[in-house]
Design a protein around this motif. Structure first.
Motif, mmCIF file in Angstrom:
data_model
loop_
_atom_site.group_PDB
_atom_site.id
_atom_site.type_symbol
_atom_site.label_atom_id
_atom_site.label_comp_id
_atom_site.label_asym_id
_atom_site.label_seq_id
_atom_site.Cartn_x
_atom_site.Cartn_y
_atom_site.Cartn_z
ATOM 1 N N UNK A 3 40.100 16.835 44.649
ATOM 2 C CA UNK A 3 39.612 17.776 45.662
ATOM 3 C C UNK A 3 40.305 19.133 45.585
ATOM 4 N N UNK A 4 39.517 20.174 45.774
ATOM 5 C CA UNK A 4 40.017 21.540 45.647
ATOM 6 C C UNK A 4 40.808 22.014 46.861
ATOM 7 N N UNK A 5 40.628 21.361 48.005
ATOM 8 C CA UNK A 5 41.291 21.814 49.230
ATOM 9 C C UNK A 5 42.695 21.236 49.400
ATOM 10 N N UNK A 6 43.216 20.576 48.359
ATOM 11 C CA UNK A 6 44.533 19.952 48.440
ATOM 12 C C UNK A 6 45.540 20.694 47.578
ATOM 13 N N UNK A 7 46.823 20.448 47.868
ATOM 14 C CA UNK A 7 47.924 20.909 47.026
ATOM 15 C C UNK A 7 48.497 19.667 46.354
ATOM 16 N N UNK A 8 49.022 19.835 45.134
ATOM 17 C CA UNK A 8 49.504 18.699 44.348
ATOM 18 C C UNK A 8 50.947 18.927 43.894
ATOM 19 N N UNK A 9 51.700 17.820 43.785
ATOM 20 C CA UNK A 9 53.079 17.906 43.301
ATOM 21 C C UNK A 9 53.150 17.398 41.859
ATOM 22 N N UNK A 10 54.238 17.722 41.181
ATOM 23 C CA UNK A 10 54.433 17.241 39.813
ATOM 24 C C UNK A 10 54.661 15.735 39.762
ATOM 25 N N UNK A 11 54.942 15.133 40.912
ATOM 26 C CA UNK A 11 55.118 13.669 40.976
ATOM 27 C C UNK A 11 53.798 12.980 41.345
ATOM 28 N N UNK A 12 52.706 13.745 41.386
ATOM 29 C CA UNK A 12 51.341 13.238 41.584
ATOM 30 C C UNK A 12 51.010 12.852 43.021
ATOM 31 N N UNK A 13 51.693 13.484 43.985
ATOM 32 C CA UNK A 13 51.293 13.349 45.370
ATOM 33 C C UNK A 13 50.384 14.523 45.730
ATOM 34 N N UNK A 14 49.592 14.335 46.771
ATOM 35 C CA UNK A 14 48.757 15.418 47.269
ATOM 36 C C UNK A 14 49.070 15.672 48.738
ATOM 37 N N UNK A 15 48.753 16.880 49.181
ATOM 38 C CA UNK A 15 48.951 17.287 50.572
ATOM 39 C C UNK A 15 47.667 17.929 51.067
ATOM 40 N N UNK A 16 47.229 17.492 52.225
ATOM 41 C CA UNK A 16 46.121 18.146 52.918
ATOM 42 C C UNK A 16 46.695 18.705 54.212
ATOM 43 N N UNK A 17 46.496 19.980 54.412
ATOM 44 C CA UNK A 17 47.064 20.650 55.573
ATOM 45 C C UNK A 17 46.074 20.658 56.729
ATOM 46 N N UNK A 21 50.415 19.932 60.343
ATOM 47 C CA UNK A 21 50.485 18.532 59.917
ATOM 48 C C UNK A 21 50.059 18.431 58.450
ATOM 49 N N UNK A 22 50.875 17.730 57.667
ATOM 50 C CA UNK A 22 50.547 17.490 56.259
ATOM 51 C C UNK A 22 50.166 16.024 56.098
ATOM 52 N N UNK A 23 48.974 15.780 55.614
ATOM 53 C CA UNK A 23 48.552 14.423 55.270
ATOM 54 C C UNK A 23 48.905 14.235 53.801
ATOM 55 N N UNK A 24 49.579 13.127 53.483
ATOM 56 C CA UNK A 24 50.117 12.915 52.140
ATOM 57 C C UNK A 24 49.560 11.629 51.535
ATOM 58 N N UNK A 25 49.273 11.693 50.240
ATOM 59 C CA UNK A 25 48.845 10.514 49.504
ATOM 60 C C UNK A 25 49.172 10.707 48.037
ATOM 61 N N UNK A 26 48.688 9.782 47.200
ATOM 62 C CA UNK A 26 48.882 9.931 45.755
ATOM 63 C C UNK A 26 47.547 10.274 45.111
ATOM 64 N N UNK A 27 47.621 10.957 43.974
ATOM 65 C CA UNK A 27 46.408 11.432 43.314
ATOM 66 C C UNK A 27 45.643 10.312 42.617
#
Length: 125
Positions: A3-17, A21-27
């Motif tokens: 999804x384009x509306x998310x931010x991603x980490x190098x450890x493969x987690x995603x954040x939806x703002x 509040x940040x909703x967090x999951x794995x890619x």
């Protein structure tokens, strides 16, 4: 798939703002690499985490893997459905398979995360 509306980490987690509040999951990539997920050790509500601290532990048929917090904050909610059905992460990592919601303590940390194009390049997609 990413999804384009998310931010991603190098450890493969995603954040939806959602506000502060940040909703967090794995890619999708992370759940695919893990294989069939059989258990998740969710964080405690009220726990404070710093960026890159271990947030949760996922066990799959292949291995156990740490889930790192892509952002600093306080855990205000966890996805209780994952206790009974951790495989939801395999089936729907971006919607039903979210792991935790954090009250963000440092919004500037979002700038250290990747957008979808940067993440796809990072994983070679």
């Amino acid at each position: 798939m990413y999804p384009e509306n998310l931010k991603y980490s190098k450890e493969h987690e995603w954040v939806k703002l959602e506000g502060n509040i940040a909703i967090v999951g794995i890619s999708f990539y992370a759940q695919e690499e893990l294989g069939d997920i059989v258990y998740i050790d969710l964080p405690e509500i009220g726990k404070t985490v710093k960026q890159n601290d271990v947030l949760a532990v996922i066990e799959s048929v292949k291995s156990a893997s740490d889930v790192y917090s892509p952002i600093s904050g306080k855990v205000i909610e966890v996805n209780e459905k994952l206790k009974e059905k951790p495989e939801i992460i395999n089936e729907d990592p971006y919607n039903e398979g979210w792991i935790a919601k954090l009250e963000i303590s440092d919004p500037k940390e979002l700038d250290t995360l990747m957008n979808v194009e940067e993440y796809k390049k990072f994983i070679g997609a």
